[in-house]
Structure formats: C-alpha cells, structure tokens
Design a protein around this motif. Sequence first.
Motif, PDB file in Angstrom:
ATOM      1  N   THR A 103      55.755  51.476  52.974  1.00  9.88           N
ATOM      2  CA  THR A 103      55.326  52.845  52.694  1.00  9.88           C
ATOM      3  C   THR A 103      54.117  52.859  51.783  1.00  9.88           C
ATOM      4  O   THR A 103      53.884  51.925  51.006  1.00  9.88           O
ATOM      5  CB  THR A 103      56.462  53.647  52.021  1.00  9.88           C
ATOM      6  N   LYS A 104      53.349  53.949  51.875  1.00  6.99           N
ATOM      7  CA  LYS A 104      52.238  54.207  50.965  1.00  6.99           C
ATOM      8  C   LYS A 104      52.322  55.662  50.518  1.00  6.99           C
ATOM      9  O   LYS A 104      52.592  56.550  51.329  1.00  6.99           O
ATOM     10  CB  LYS A 104      50.886  53.962  51.650  1.00  6.99           C
ATOM     11  N   MET A 105      52.077  55.876  49.238  1.00  5.70           N
ATOM     12  CA  MET A 105      52.018  57.229  48.695  1.00  5.70           C
ATOM     13  C   MET A 105      50.571  57.498  48.312  1.00  5.70           C
ATOM     14  O   MET A 105      50.001  56.804  47.471  1.00  5.70           O
ATOM     15  CB  MET A 105      52.978  57.368  47.521  1.00  5.70           C
ATOM     16  N   HIS A 106      49.962  58.485  48.950  1.00  8.15           N
ATOM     17  CA  HIS A 106      48.529  58.729  48.829  1.00  8.15           C
ATOM     18  C   HIS A 106      48.229  59.757  47.744  1.00  8.15           C
ATOM     19  O   HIS A 106      49.095  60.540  47.334  1.00  8.15           O
ATOM     20  CB  HIS A 106      47.983  59.179  50.185  1.00  8.15           C
ATOM     21  N   ALA A 107      46.980  59.743  47.307  1.00  5.67           N
ATOM     22  CA  ALA A 107      46.570  60.618  46.200  1.00  5.67           C
ATOM     23  C   ALA A 107      46.738  62.095  46.533  1.00  5.67           C
ATOM     24  O   ALA A 107      46.946  62.924  45.640  1.00  5.67           O
ATOM     25  CB  ALA A 107      45.116  60.321  45.827  1.00  5.67           C
ATOM     26  N   ASP A 108      46.666  62.447  47.801  1.00  4.89           N
ATOM     27  CA  ASP A 108      46.814  63.851  48.193  1.00  4.89           C
ATOM     28  C   ASP A 108      48.272  64.281  48.312  1.00  4.89           C
ATOM     29  O   ASP A 108      48.570  65.404  48.719  1.00  4.89           O
ATOM     30  CB  ASP A 108      46.077  64.126  49.504  1.00  4.89           C
ATOM     31  N   THR A 110      50.523  62.851  50.281  1.00  2.00           N
ATOM     32  CA  THR A 110      51.094  62.451  51.568  1.00  2.00           C
ATOM     33  C   THR A 110      51.771  61.088  51.457  1.00  2.00           C
ATOM     34  O   THR A 110      51.266  60.187  50.783  1.00  2.00           O
ATOM     35  CB  THR A 110      49.989  62.379  52.641  1.00  2.00           C
ATOM     36  N   THR A 111      52.892  60.959  52.119  1.00  2.00           N
ATOM     37  CA  THR A 111      53.568  59.668  52.230  1.00  2.00           C
ATOM     38  C   THR A 111      53.497  59.201  53.670  1.00  2.00           C
ATOM     39  O   THR A 111      53.801  59.958  54.596  1.00  2.00           O
ATOM     40  CB  THR A 111      55.044  59.777  51.806  1.00  2.00           C
ATOM     41  N   THR A 112      53.060  57.952  53.872  1.00  2.00           N
ATOM     42  CA  THR A 112      53.040  57.378  55.205  1.00  2.00           C
ATOM     43  C   THR A 112      53.896  56.115  55.219  1.00  2.00           C
ATOM     44  O   THR A 112      54.115  55.474  54.188  1.00  2.00           O
ATOM     45  CB  THR A 112      51.616  57.025  55.671  1.00  2.00           C
ATOM     46  N   THR A 272      52.635  53.656  62.729  1.00  3.48           N
ATOM     47  CA  THR A 272      52.430  54.320  61.443  1.00  3.48           C
ATOM     48  C   THR A 272      52.421  55.833  61.613  1.00  3.48           C
ATOM     49  O   THR A 272      51.881  56.347  62.603  1.00  3.48           O
ATOM     50  CB  THR A 272      51.092  53.870  60.810  1.00  3.48           C
ATOM     51  N   ALA A 274      52.872  59.765  59.036  1.00  6.72           N
ATOM     52  CA  ALA A 274      53.237  60.475  57.815  1.00  6.72           C
ATOM     53  C   ALA A 274      54.646  61.014  57.949  1.00  6.72           C
ATOM     54  O   ALA A 274      55.200  61.117  59.061  1.00  6.72           O
ATOM     55  CB  ALA A 274      52.248  61.603  57.560  1.00  6.72           C
TER      56      ALA A 274
END
Length: 279
Positions: A103-108, A110-112, A272, A274
Amino acid sequence: MEILRYAAFSADPAGGNPAGVVLDATGLSDAEMQRLAAEVGYSETAFLVPDGDGHFKVRYFSPKAEVPFCGHATIASAAAYAERHGPRILHLETRAGLVEVSTKMHADGTTTATLISVEPRTKPVSASDLAALLEALRWTSGDLDATLPPRIAFAGAWHPIVAAASRQRLANLDYNMAALASLMAQRGWTTINLVHRESALVFHARNPFPPGGVVEDPATGAAAAALGGYLRELGLVTPPATVTVHQGQDMGRPSLLTVNIPAQPRTGIAVTGAAVALT
C-alpha cells in the motif's frame, strides 16, 4: 468484530466496487462468514485472520458462495489495514495461493494498493462452451474481435475472456442470467470478463457475476490480473507493459485498474488501484 466497507479501484465513494472487510475474523465459522457476507450484500466480503508479522489467512465470500480469490476485496483490505496500522507489505494466504499486497498513502489523502497475483495461466475454451456462452450473453460470433481470441484465463480464479469488436457491443449488456449462471456453475467460472480494446494498452471491461448474486461487477481485480496473463501468454502485448482497464462506467460506478505485466513468463501480474472508505 468490525465490518468495514470500502470501494476499491476508485478514490471516489461513488465509483469503484464496494467490498466488505473484516480485519480480524478469528473464530468465525464458514457459516458465519457466509451469513455476514449476505448481510453486507456487496459482491464480496474479505475475512482476514492474522497469522503474525503481516501474514494473514484470507477467505472471500459473495452473498451466495465462497470464491477462491477476489481482487477488489484484496485492494480494499490492504487500504483498510494501512489506514489503521500504516502501509506495509501484507502476505495473504488465499485459497488460490499466496498473494502479496502493498500500500501507499499519498499526500492528497488517497490510498492505493498493489496486489501481485498467483501464477497466471490460460486454457482454450471449447467450441461448445463458447457457443453456450455466446447464446447466454445474447452475442453472436460476429460481435467478437478476431484479434483477441476467447480463452479461459486464471490468476486466482477462472474467467472466460471474450472480446467485443466494438465499444457499443460491450455497452449493450443484456444477458440471460439463469442460463449464464448455470453454465458458470458447471464450469467453475467466477466472472465473465468481457472486454473491448480501445488501443494497444487501454481496455474497457464488464464482468457479469451471476454466481455472486449480482448482475455485474463494477471492478474485478482478479479478472484484470487474468487479462494481464492472457495478454502476455498470447503475445498480445510486449512486456514489460502497463495496461489500463476502465470498468464500471456503463453501470454508473467508474473504476480504474492498472495492470503491470512483467516480462518474465509465469510470474504474477500486478494490479493497482485506489480504495476509499464508505460511510
């Protein structure tokens, strides 16, 4: 026990494919999981049992039956875990085999999440099965794209891949649900992956899912992974390649699936998307 609800393959709660997620299903029986999945009412609910250090045993249930693997519920589960415990690589022991998801948690905000499928494979579809499938779909052989031959594809679950020659043919989905459900039950197919190739690396997809008790899945990660394996095995893309799959537009829940196809044969396909919590 908490049942979480997430939409996978969309950052907008109005899009994507809703999934139920139970991050700790320790002690639940098969009957209890099936009952809860029916109560949630989404196409699938994932039940995770922690097994230590990022390892989980996972079961997936539709409102009607268990399925061996579900991509969108995997993406939803990883996002739910990351938002509570932080992003990390999870190792999921599914009934189809081991699936890794990060997983990645983005600055905006959003989690992908990205899942790596089990080894994909394809097999031919018999002439009689194809004829029965087209009849249930109310399609004809003239509706098919001759450059994308029908196959049965697997990347955790089995999906016939049937390519429409036009986007209009894909948009007009009016199938015989009873006939298709019967055929799928006989053959062990999870969804039917109907696709249209817009360009070399862009596809549109629709996935009838009568075994799960729903007419159509708005985003199907397992089918997208199977499509990636199919494209590589049949030489229909030049790997490494990144394929974009648009799904759900025709049913009002737009979804975006990104499929990364490694060059090495017999390796897992990365899918991949969101995911966003539903209230």
